[in-house]
Design a protein around this motif. Structure first.
Motif, mmCIF file in Angstrom:
data_model
loop_
_atom_site.group_PDB
_atom_site.id
_atom_site.type_symbol
_atom_site.label_atom_id
_atom_site.label_comp_id
_atom_site.label_asym_id
_atom_site.label_seq_id
_atom_site.Cartn_x
_atom_site.Cartn_y
_atom_site.Cartn_z
ATOM 1 N N LEU A 1 0.578 -19.192 9.677
ATOM 2 C CA LEU A 1 -0.076 -18.904 10.955
ATOM 3 C C LEU A 1 0.258 -17.511 11.502
ATOM 4 C CD1 LEU A 1 0.328 -22.380 12.714
ATOM 5 C CD2 LEU A 1 -1.653 -21.485 11.484
ATOM 6 N N LEU A 2 1.542 -17.235 11.676
ATOM 7 C CA LEU A 2 1.934 -15.974 12.326
ATOM 8 C C LEU A 2 1.506 -14.720 11.563
ATOM 9 C CD1 LEU A 2 5.456 -16.752 13.853
ATOM 10 C CD2 LEU A 2 3.223 -16.691 14.970
ATOM 11 N N PRO A 3 1.499 -14.718 10.214
ATOM 12 C CA PRO A 3 1.028 -13.495 9.533
ATOM 13 C C PRO A 3 -0.388 -13.078 9.913
ATOM 14 C CG PRO A 3 2.220 -14.885 7.992
ATOM 15 C CD PRO A 3 2.081 -15.681 9.245
ATOM 16 N N TYR A 4 -1.231 -14.039 10.301
ATOM 17 C CA TYR A 4 -2.587 -13.700 10.708
ATOM 18 C C TYR A 4 -2.626 -13.050 12.089
ATOM 19 C CZ TYR A 4 -4.672 -16.317 6.850
ATOM 20 O OH TYR A 4 -5.056 -16.749 5.603
ATOM 21 N N LEU A 5 -1.545 -13.147 12.839
ATOM 22 C CA LEU A 5 -1.539 -12.700 14.232
ATOM 23 C C LEU A 5 -0.769 -11.397 14.423
ATOM 24 C CD1 LEU A 5 -0.810 -16.165 15.879
ATOM 25 C CD2 LEU A 5 -3.009 -15.169 15.244
ATOM 26 N N ILE A 6 -0.385 -10.746 13.341
ATOM 27 C CA ILE A 6 0.414 -9.524 13.461
ATOM 28 C C ILE A 6 -0.341 -8.456 14.243
ATOM 29 C CG2 ILE A 6 1.399 -7.604 12.159
ATOM 30 C CD1 ILE A 6 2.201 -9.565 10.015
ATOM 31 N N SER A 7 -1.641 -8.308 14.004
ATOM 32 C CA SER A 7 -2.410 -7.277 14.697
ATOM 33 C C SER A 7 -2.424 -7.517 16.201
ATOM 34 C CB SER A 7 -3.837 -7.222 14.154
ATOM 35 O OG SER A 7 -4.490 -8.474 14.330
ATOM 36 N N VAL A 8 -2.593 -8.785 16.609
ATOM 37 C CA VAL A 8 -2.604 -9.115 18.036
ATOM 38 C C VAL A 8 -1.227 -8.865 18.649
ATOM 39 C CG1 VAL A 8 -2.958 -10.957 19.724
ATOM 40 C CG2 VAL A 8 -4.424 -10.816 17.708
ATOM 41 N N ILE A 9 -0.180 -9.251 17.931
ATOM 42 C CA ILE A 9 1.184 -9.079 18.441
ATOM 43 C C ILE A 9 1.515 -7.599 18.617
ATOM 44 C CG2 ILE A 9 3.622 -9.414 17.884
ATOM 45 C CD1 ILE A 9 2.772 -12.024 16.448
#
Length: 324
Positions: free
Chosen positions: A233-241
């Motif tokens: 899950l979290l690897p997909y959200l790196i750009s948002v983070i």
């Protein structure tokens, strides 16, 4: 074509050997051919380097940050808090224009503006980076639990509704009144409500991703929730983070400037960009003293604009859709 094929069929084995090199298939070579040399972070960095403006601003920010760290230890540097006296009159060297001794001039009480600007930049950057890290950690943790755990969805939603309806400005003012104005007070005040936006972004993305087939398959195979969150899950959200963190730094610097503007920021003895801009604002209408506002405003503008552009560029580069 058929005639050419018939000629090849009628050739002897010796003639065929002269035309073709026969290679036997091996498992090792097959694995080498199937191996992918793709690296997510290398592709992200290559994509980021294509944005020349962002790269230039990143180099500029690195130079400014490094200089602010080492500036006190460089030769011929003055103290940001010491009040300097005029050698001829023995009085405070007030409002001296930029010259060879005072590169950015002095303020209204004889302090060196060059040293105060870089000391203030250190303070403001420290506040911005600490706030961004705390907001990211708290926001990612709460947002992940909020989106992944159905049991925690209702209580976290109620907590979000309460905190989100409290204006950030009111929290900053109240905390400055309740606690003694200091760096820790400003950091605490910003972090009380700063995690909300990050948590909401993370929660919305987790809800979209959590029930996809590969996550359901991992759960059926006995993969723990922690591993699914970390690996799937979290690897997909790196750009948002990264985008939210890059925006949190200039926001924290701007909030410190705002608190100082209304008289609730850091004490005057603590150099910060907010203090310097607030002091220069009073002298804005005086052409001879306007430099006291211009210099800190330039540094503040460069930092805020640079972080914003770098954050957006890195967010685009971190998106796997932009990788070749």
């Amino acid at each position: 074509m058929s005639m050419y094929t018939e000629e090849i069929d009628n050739m002897s084995d010796k003639s065929r050997a002269q035309l073709f090199d026969f290679v036997e298939a091996t498992d090792g070579q097959a694995e080498d051919i199937a191996y992918s040399n793709y690296s997510y972070w290398r592709s992200t960095w290559k994509s980021f380097l294509k944005n020349r403006v962002a790269v230039f601003l990143l180099v500029m920010v690195c130079i400014i940050v490094a200089f602010t760290m080492f500036q006190p230890y460089l030769p011929a540097q003055k103290s940001p808090t010491e009040i300097y006296l005029d050698d001829q009159t023995g009085l405070q060297a007030r409002n001296i224009a930029p010259n060879a001794e005072f590169w950015f001039g002095t303020n209204s009480i004889g302090q060196d503006l060059w040293s105060r600007i870089w000391a203030g930049t250190r303070t403001s950057l420290m506040i911005g980076c600490v706030v961004a890290l705390v907001e990211a950690f708290v926001g990612i943790t709460i947002g992940t639990l909020w989106g992944f755990s159905r049991k925690l969805e209702m209580p976290i939603t109620q907590l979000y509704n309460v905190v989100d309806n409290i204006p950030t400005t009111i929290v900053l003012i109240l905390m400055s009144y309740i606690l003694r104005p200091s760096i820790s007070t400003i950091i605490i005040a910003m972090c009380i409500t700063g995690w909300v936006e990050m948590a909401r972004f993370i929660r919305n993305q987790i809800v979209i991703l959590r029930d996809r087939e590969y996550n359901l398959a991992s759960k059926c195979l006995g993969t723990s929730d922690y591993r699914i969150i970390i690996k799937n899950l979290l690897p997909y959200l790196i750009s948002v983070i990264m985008l939210r963190m890059s925006l949190a730094i200039p926001f924290a610097i701007g909030a410190e400037v705002f608190l100082t503007y209304i008289g609730l920021g850091l004490p005057i003895s603590e150099p910060s960009l907010g203090n310097l801009i607030n002091e220069g604002r009073v002298l804005m209408m005086s052409p001879d003293l306007r430099y006291q506002l211009i210099f800190p405003s330039i540094v503040l503008s460069i930092m805020t604009i640079a972080f914003y552009i770098i954050g957006n560029a890195f967010a685009d580069a971190a998106d796997p859709k932009n990788h070749v």
